[in-house]
Every structure is written in structure tokens, then in C-alpha cells.
Design a protein around this motif. Structure first.
Motif: not given
Length: 345
Positions: A294-299, A327-330
């Protein structure tokens, strides 16, 4: 006295308490005459030398020496101006010490920390508003068309265009982060102070929850095609490691574009295109990750919908994989800041 002389009234009669009212009635015309004499006749008659001076006399008076003034006044009175020539003697005694009254409520007199004076409250408010609108538009688009033919392109455009529009609309207040990963990357690159970043982060969280609440009111659960207010979750056929890598790489792309277009001085002449480039980066990331998670790239965008949707039926496991979307985006934002500083050095 004038009234008595004109009417022949004796001194005792004029000053008797019992005869004051009768005296005033008998001598009303004399009081009027006395008033006119005091205010009009006396100044003109020469009783006040300075009262008869016109503008030319005042100019001449300013040019008269001190000795001439003394000679003139001493011939008419006993006044001496010698005292005027004495220098002013300053009193060496210290003035009495004054004690200020203590603060009426000492325990309420709290010194504000120095860093709060540099806090940009407009930026915090702008980030709250931007995140509220971003979640409402992006997740709302997914809730209405998910799993339909062509839904990936529409949702990706919705998120990308929302980032571009809100960046142009509110970027001059806060910089248009609309993403705590971007805020973290800017902090790592030395572009945001820690207290400003924390306040912006909290505003983004609150805006995400507010946007999810709006969507909860707009879409009934049976009309929500995502069944979770557009929350992020790992799709079937993918594991946490794959999603973690994908989120890190796409966030790296986004934050790196932000640093190179909105921060780098070499891009200053084309700064107006920064929001467009950032929006295109968001669009590209969604075209890759929408089928995956769903694509976050934004916690902060992931947090609000998951929190509100978790109160719905059969949605209690939305926080099971939430650590991946933080964890992934940060991590990707940290790598982007490191790459930017390495290239600039």
C-alpha cells in the motif's frame, strides 16, 4: 474689596456669615464688574510687564544681556539675579533605596525556555493542516477504487498531486514536510532544530488521526474497498524483509529529492520546481509499492488510519507490521541525509 468700595458695605458686613447671601444678591453687578476688571483691565494697565509683550518684544528680550535685565528689575523691585548665576550644586547624598514589591504569586512566575522563543508555531499549524488534507485525499482515493482496474495509477497520482499541491500551498509556512521521514532527514542534514522537528512530528501525527476520523465519517465500512481506511499492510506473497527494503529505498528517493531540490543552494534558481519534483517522487514510489504494502514511505500517514481503523470489526491486527512502516522510512531518510552531506562536502 472692590464690591465694598463701590457699594459702601462695611468690612464686618461683608465678612459676616449671616449676611453673605444678602451681600451677594445686592452686589451681583459689582462682582461682574470686578471679574471684568481682573481679567481684562489689569493685564492692559501694565501691572504685568511680560503680559504686554508682543512677538517683537520677545525677540528683543532674548537679545538683552543678563546685566541689563538685572539693572531693569532692580530699579523697580528688590529682586536680584545674582542667585541665577550660581552653578547648580548636585546633592551627593544617595537617594533612599526603594524596595520593589515582590511578585504577587511567585510560583506562577515561570521562565520560558529559550528554545521556545525560536519555535515557529505557524509551521506546526501548517503541518497539521497539510497532513489532515494529505490523508483525506490520498487514503480517500484508495478507499473508493482499490482493487479496481487502473486503481494503482489513480491512487499514485492522488498521493503525488496532493504532495505537490499542499507543498505549494503551505510550503512557505513550514517547508511542506507532510512526512515525518522528511522531517527526520532534514534534521539529520542540519536543516531543522530538534524542538521544531518534534513539534512538527506531533502535529503530523495529530493531522493523520484527524484525516482518518474524517474518512471514517465519510465512508461507511461496507463502502471502504480497502476495509481499513487505506491503512498499510504487507500483501500476500511478500515478507517483512522485502517490504522493509522497498520502504527504505523509496523513502531514500523521496528525501534525497527533497534535499537536492528544496535545500541545495545550487538549485536556488529553480526552487519553484521543488514541489513538483517532490510530488513526482511520491508518485513514483507509489507505483512501485502500492501492490506490495500500500506504499507508506510516510510513518505518520500510516499511523492515523491504522489507529482509527483498529476500532472497526476484524481490523485488530493493523499494528502487527507497523514497525516495518517506521523503521524502513526512517532508515531511508537517514541514508539520504548522509548521501546529501557526502556530496556537498
Amino acid at each position: 474689596g472692590i464690591c465694598g468700595l463701590l457699594t459702601g458695605t462695611s468690612y464686618l458686613a461683608r465678612h459676616s456669615k449671616t449676611a453673605m447671601l444678602a451681600f451677594a444678591r445686592r452686589n451681583m453687578w459689582c462682582l461682574s464688574f470686578a471679574t471684568v476688571y481682573v481679567f481684562l483691565v489689569a493685564p492692559v494697565s501694565g501691572s504685568d510687564p511680560l503680559a504686554q509683550m508682543n512677538g517683537d518684544d520677545m525677540d528683543a528680550w532674548e537679545s538683552v544681556s543678563l546685566l541689563q535685565v538685572e539693572a531693569t528689575l532692580s530699579s523697580k523691585s528688590n529682586i536680584s539675579i545674582q542667585n541665577l548665576e550660581k552653578p547648580f550644586v548636585q546633592n551627593d547624598e544617595a537617594p533612599p533605596a526603594t524596595t520593589e514589591a515582590p511578585y504577587p504569586i511567585p510560583w506562577l512566575h515561570i521562565n520560558k525556555p529559550a528554545f521556545l522563543d525560536r519555535l515557529n508555531c505557524k509551521a506546526v499549524a501548517a503541518e497539521y493542516l497539510a497532513m489532515t488534507l494529505f490523508v483525506t485525499v490520498g487514503c480517500g482515493s484508495a478507499m473508493g477504487i482499490a482493487k479496481e482496474p487502473g486503481w494503482i495509477l489513480q491512487v499514485a497520482l492522488s498521493f503525488g498531486l496532493a504532495m505537490t499541491v499542499l507543498g505549494y500551498a503551505l510550503g512557505h509556512y513550514s517547508g511542506g514536510h507532510i512526512n515525518c521521514a522528511i522531517t527526520f532527514g532534514l534534521y539529520m542534514a542540519g536543516q531543522v532544530e530538534w524542538f521544531q522537528g518534534i513539534c512538527i512530528f506531533l502535529a503530523q501525527l495529530l493531522g493523520s488521526v484527524t484525516g482518518a476520523c474524517i474518512l471514517q465519517c465519510v465512508f461507511p465500512q461496507d463502502q471502504d474497498r480497502t476495509q481499513s481506511l487505506g491503512s498499510n499492510k504487507i500483501s500476500e506473497g511478500f515478507n517483512a524483509g522485502q517490504v522493509l527494503l522497498g520502504e527504505g529505498m523509496m523513502t531514500f528517493l523521496l528525501v534525497f529529492v527533497v534535499l537536492e531540490t528544496a535545500v541545495n543552494p545550487a538549485f536556488a534558481t529553480q526552487r519553484i520546481l521543488a514541489c513538483l519534483a517532490i510530488g513526482l517522487a511520491v508518485f513514483l514510489a507509489h507505483t512501485v509499492l502500492l501492490p506490495v504494502d500500500g506504499c507508506s514511505i510516510n510513518p505518520t500517514r500510516s499511523f492515523g488510519p491504522a489507529l482509527i481503523a483498529s476500532y472497526r470489526k476484524d481490523n485488530g491486527d493493523l499494528f502487527q507490521d507497523m514497525w516495518v512502516f517506521w523503521l524502513g522510512p526512517l532508515a531511508g531518510a537517514s541514508l539520504a541525509a548522509f548521501a546529501y552531506c557526502l556530496l556537498e562536502s
